[in-house]
Each structure stands twice: as C-alpha cells, then as structure tokens.
Motif scaffolding. Sequence first.
Motif, PDB file in Angstrom:
ATOM      1  N   GLN A  38      44.201  14.650  34.030  1.00  0.00           N
ATOM      2  CA  GLN A  38      43.016  15.055  34.791  1.00  0.00           C
ATOM      3  C   GLN A  38      42.811  16.561  34.747  1.00  0.00           C
ATOM      4  OE1 GLN A  38      43.899  13.332  38.611  1.00  0.00           O
ATOM      5  NE2 GLN A  38      43.058  11.320  38.083  1.00  0.00           N
ATOM      6  N   LYS A  39      43.888  17.320  34.691  1.00  0.00           N
ATOM      7  CA  LYS A  39      43.777  18.781  34.620  1.00  0.00           C
ATOM      8  C   LYS A  39      43.307  19.257  33.247  1.00  0.00           C
ATOM      9  CE  LYS A  39      47.306  19.685  38.139  1.00  0.00           C
ATOM     10  NZ  LYS A  39      48.684  20.186  38.411  1.00  0.00           N
ATOM     11  N   SER A  41      40.642  17.853  31.564  1.00  0.00           N
ATOM     12  CA  SER A  41      39.393  17.095  31.400  1.00  0.00           C
ATOM     13  C   SER A  41      38.456  17.704  30.357  1.00  0.00           C
ATOM     14  CB  SER A  41      38.663  16.977  32.739  1.00  0.00           C
ATOM     15  OG  SER A  41      38.379  18.261  33.272  1.00  0.00           O
ATOM     16  N   ASP A  46      38.590  10.177  29.074  1.00  0.00           N
ATOM     17  CA  ASP A  46      38.976   9.070  29.955  1.00  0.00           C
ATOM     18  C   ASP A  46      40.490   8.914  29.932  1.00  0.00           C
ATOM     19  OD1 ASP A  46      36.398   7.951  30.884  1.00  0.00           O
ATOM     20  OD2 ASP A  46      36.091   7.512  28.756  1.00  0.00           O
ATOM     21  N   GLY A  64      43.238   7.430  40.117  1.00  0.00           N
ATOM     22  CA  GLY A  64      42.023   7.693  39.363  1.00  0.00           C
ATOM     23  C   GLY A  64      42.020   7.312  37.903  1.00  0.00           C
ATOM     24  N   ALA A  65      43.048   6.620  37.449  1.00  0.00           N
ATOM     25  CA  ALA A  65      43.067   6.174  36.055  1.00  0.00           C
ATOM     26  C   ALA A  65      42.377   4.819  35.923  1.00  0.00           C
ATOM     27  CB  ALA A  65      44.501   6.077  35.547  1.00  0.00           C
TER      28      ALA A  65
END
Length: 223
Positions: A38-39, A41, A46, A64-65
């Motif tokens: 996520q960091k 992005s 995805d 959040g995956a």
Amino acid sequence: MKTIAIIPARGGSKRIEGKNIQLLGEFPLIAHSILYAQKNSEIIDDIYVSTDDAEIKKTALQFGAKVIDRPVSISGDLEPTVSALKHALQMIGPDVENVVLLQATNPFRPQNLLREAFEKYKKEDADSLFTISRNHQKFGKIVNNKFQPFNYTFGQRSQDLEPLFFENGLLYISKVSLIQKDIIISENAIPFEVDHIFAHVDIDAPEDLEYAAFIYNKIDGKK
C-alpha cells in the motif's frame, strides 16, 4: 497494463500454528506485506492475497487487500509458489503486465526497495528481478567424517572470501508472460543486491518469529 502485488499465504503451517496471522508487533504477519504494498501505490495498482484459509482471508480483507480463493489442489506443502501466481492471474484477468511477489514470511523490507528495484527492472527491460544479499560465512562439507572447505581455505580471512550471494526472498518482480510459463525467475533475471538486516528475517520456525519481533521492537523504538 497493471502492475499488481500477489502475496501467497496458505493455511496449515506445521511449525507455527496459524503462522500468517500470528501477531508481529502490532500487526498480523501477513499485514506487514500488505501495508508495504500500500505504501508503494505509485507502482502497485492492486494487492491480492492468494489463500486457502478463512482466517487469512478475513485478515487480508481487513487490511485492504483483495483475496483470491486458492483451491486445495494447489495449496499443499510441496506445491510451488508459481502455481498460486498462475491461478491468481487466471482469476484476475488479462490486463496485468507485471507481478510483484511479496512473501508473507519476509515481513520487513527497506522503505525504498521496491521503488529502486522497479526502476532497474524497467530501465533494463527485464523479464524478472529478485533480491539477493551477500554471504560472509565460511562454508564447507563433511566428507568421510572430515571437513572440506567450500568457499575458502583454512586460515583465509573472512574479508578475503570470494563473494557469494543468497536469495533473500524480500521481493520478486516478474512479467506475467514468464509466470504463464511456470517461471518466476528466468535465466536472464536481474539480481538486485540488498545489504540490510531485513534480508535475514525469514519466518519458518518459532525462533524466526522471535527474532523478527526483536528486530521490529528495536526499529520501532527508534521512531
């Protein structure tokens, strides 16, 4: 065309029960890789977790995956990682070009690692890249009950050893076209060297988890 992260995380670990959702610091083990993706992005479009386990699925979704339900037929101890990647890609669809493989058992990665590795991967137009670290130990074999040095001679200083490297598992980047051929690392893959304590954190046994917790607490205490 997308670049995605896939985190394979099957259930049924024998050495550490529920390994992938064991707490490491304040987060479950698998969450560290999800949060790292996520960091990044700006590179990763995805994030997918491939799993056969309901609790891992629940945890992955909480952080959040997206989740790919992996069939039991490709979730055994001896099943290669590429099987999970191929299955995930079949479920995701055709608009993916690159896969960043993040192993849940390698939870810590230097902050800029993916950015630097991906830049090199793109610049050299490679089909795959994997991280390595230099080994500084003296290895040998026991033959006929006698020790035979492998990468040194008796009396040789450690700093004079010929450089040897190990695959540290921190991250892999591969073209989808390569994975579809059952390959993650090709003969032309780029080795990306990492000189960092994180390269020595690979969780397989309980003592590995204890070591990882020690490293996490030491680093967290410096913030």
